[in-house]
Write a protein that holds these residues in place. Structure first.
Motif, mmCIF file in Angstrom:
data_model
loop_
_atom_site.group_PDB
_atom_site.id
_atom_site.type_symbol
_atom_site.label_atom_id
_atom_site.label_comp_id
_atom_site.label_asym_id
_atom_site.label_seq_id
_atom_site.Cartn_x
_atom_site.Cartn_y
_atom_site.Cartn_z
ATOM 1 N N GLN A 112 0.828 -1.206 0.000
ATOM 2 C CA GLN A 112 0.000 0.000 0.000
ATOM 3 C C GLN A 112 0.864 1.257 0.000
ATOM 4 O OE1 GLN A 112 -2.603 -0.515 3.421
ATOM 5 N NE2 GLN A 112 -3.223 -2.536 2.711
ATOM 6 N N HIS A 113 1.963 1.211 0.741
ATOM 7 C CA HIS A 113 2.880 2.350 0.775
ATOM 8 C C HIS A 113 3.444 2.626 -0.612
ATOM 9 C CE1 HIS A 113 6.985 4.099 1.362
ATOM 10 N NE2 HIS A 113 6.305 4.918 2.149
ATOM 11 N N GLN A 140 -0.076 -0.793 11.804
ATOM 12 C CA GLN A 140 1.180 -1.094 11.128
ATOM 13 C C GLN A 140 1.650 0.075 10.274
ATOM 14 O OE1 GLN A 140 2.999 -4.205 11.618
ATOM 15 N NE2 GLN A 140 4.457 -2.653 10.955
ATOM 16 N N TRP A 141 0.724 0.761 9.624
ATOM 17 C CA TRP A 141 1.070 1.980 8.891
ATOM 18 C C TRP A 141 1.764 2.984 9.820
ATOM 19 C CZ3 TRP A 141 1.543 4.430 4.387
ATOM 20 C CH2 TRP A 141 0.965 3.891 3.231
ATOM 21 N N ALA A 142 1.172 3.210 10.993
ATOM 22 C CA ALA A 142 1.695 4.212 11.921
ATOM 23 C C ALA A 142 3.064 3.837 12.467
ATOM 24 C CB ALA A 142 0.711 4.422 13.068
ATOM 25 N N ALA A 147 6.681 8.992 9.810
ATOM 26 C CA ALA A 147 6.798 10.346 9.257
ATOM 27 C C ALA A 147 5.721 10.641 8.223
ATOM 28 C CB ALA A 147 8.182 10.538 8.634
ATOM 29 N N LEU A 148 5.061 9.598 7.742
ATOM 30 C CA LEU A 148 4.067 9.758 6.679
ATOM 31 C C LEU A 148 2.658 9.919 7.230
ATOM 32 C CD1 LEU A 148 3.943 9.628 3.496
ATOM 33 C CD2 LEU A 148 3.307 7.240 3.778
ATOM 34 N N VAL A 149 2.375 9.280 8.366
ATOM 35 C CA VAL A 149 1.007 9.220 8.887
ATOM 36 C C VAL A 149 0.794 10.314 9.938
ATOM 37 C CG1 VAL A 149 -0.715 7.766 10.021
ATOM 38 C CG2 VAL A 149 0.966 6.732 8.475
#
Length: 341
Positions: A112-113, A140-142, A147-149
């Motif tokens: 997804q990233h 998991q994204w966080a 730095a992205l979320v």
């Protein structure tokens, strides 16, 4: 199952999985809602849950909702194994059917990233949110991309699959693989007896005990319990490929942010690495992901909070089928999106 007409496909050539196998290519099916603005600052990622497809997320998206496509660019990626993205049911040999490789939550988030950054050039996300396994992906994204979320809102989910949850998933796996026609995942036709048993085991967990005591299945149009078991649960899971269900189940069972590289197996350390403003929204009587688990996790997130959905609808408070639960969740999303960082 073929890709639906309203979605797009992002191909990842030679996509190496954490467990060692390589998909050539991996296919990530996704749908977007709204328009990405000029500076690419209005993007939201909203992953799917167990057995769900992108259309199942649409109840929470709309001009009168916090996830407003007139304001935000909302990306809904389909989880691997769900029958749309790469799955046992749609992957050619050597990774077809019972040979489909194990895929982790991190594999999903990593794909997804790449979609977010390579296809859309997005460098910051306003929000990542998701229900159930979508909540696992949100955490998991966080952790993987702090730095992205900017904001994270997992609802009716958790950062790590608990031992009690694993016991439930082991029971589900046993119902499918015990079917006489299972044949190691190389069945000639869907294991219908196994799918029926799977659905009925699941039914005891999706809603709370109080939901059944109060006979709230009648609000969904089912007069008797048997009608509910057949018309709600068996109808849903009976439409899935059994191997797909097991592929997603493996992903769920092995979800653990503590195994993220750099966390050294320590869930607390992984939670402490989150920089997003995080509001976890568990349901009061969720049997999979109880509020106690989210309250425990929140204390280790530097900017973490918990808001509990009240009521008796259990895990499926996050499915959009009970209007008060939906309004509560939408209100928390609206509040989080309006918050300054």
């Amino acid at each position: 199952m073929s890709d639906p007409q309203d979605s797009e496909v992002f191909e990842l050539p030679n996509f190496e999985l954490e467990q060692g196998a390589t998909l050539r290519p991996a296919k990530l099916v996704y749908k977007t809602y709204g328009t990405l603005n000029a500076d690419r600052s209005n993007a939201i990622v909203y992953p799917t849950a167990y057995g769900a497809r992108h259309s199942d997320n649409e109840w929470l998206i709309g001009p009168r909702r916090a996830l407003n496509p007139e304001k935000y660019f909302i990306i809904v990626p389909n989880m691997f194994g769900n029958g749309l993205s790469s799955s046992p049911s749609n992957t050619p040999p050597p990774h077809d059917r019972g040979n489909f490789p194990h895929i982790t939550v991190r594999d999903n988030v990593r794909a997804q990233h790449r979609l977010v950054t390579e296809r859309f050039g997005i460098e910051r996300l306003e929000l990542v949110t998701g229900w159930s396994m979508g909540g696992l992906q949100t955490y998991q994204w966080a952790v993987s991309y702090p730095a992205l979320v900017k904001r994270a809102l997992p609802f009716c989910g958790s950062s790590t699959t608990s031992p009690h949850n694993i016991v439930f998933l082991e029971g589900l796996e046993a119902t499918l693989t015990a079917d006489a026609g299972w044949n190691g995942g190389f069945y000639e036709q869907q294991p219908r007896k196994g799918l029926r048993a799977f659905s009925r085991v699941y039914a005891g967990w999706g809603f709370s005990q109080a939901f059944y005591w109060e006979k709230l299945h009648r609000q969904l149009g089912f007069e008797s319990l048997e009608d509910f078991l057949v018309g709600f649960w068996e109808k849903d899971f009976g439409s899935h490929d059994a191997n797909d269900l097991l592929a997603m189940l493996w992903t769920w069972k092995h979800a653990d942010i503590g195994t993220t590289p750099g966390s050294d197996g320590d869930v607390r350390r992984a939670l402490g690495s989150i920089r997003a403003r995080t509001v976890a929204v568990p349901a009061e009587k969720d049997l999979y992901f109880p509020p106690e688990d989210e309250k425990w996790a929140s204390q280790f997130i530097p900017n973490g909070d918990v808001r509990v959905i009240p009521g008796v609808w259990g895990h499926l408070a996050g499915l959009g089928i009970n209007p008060p639960d939906t309004d509560f969740l939408d209100g928390v999303l609206r509040e989080l999106l309006a918050s300054s960082l």
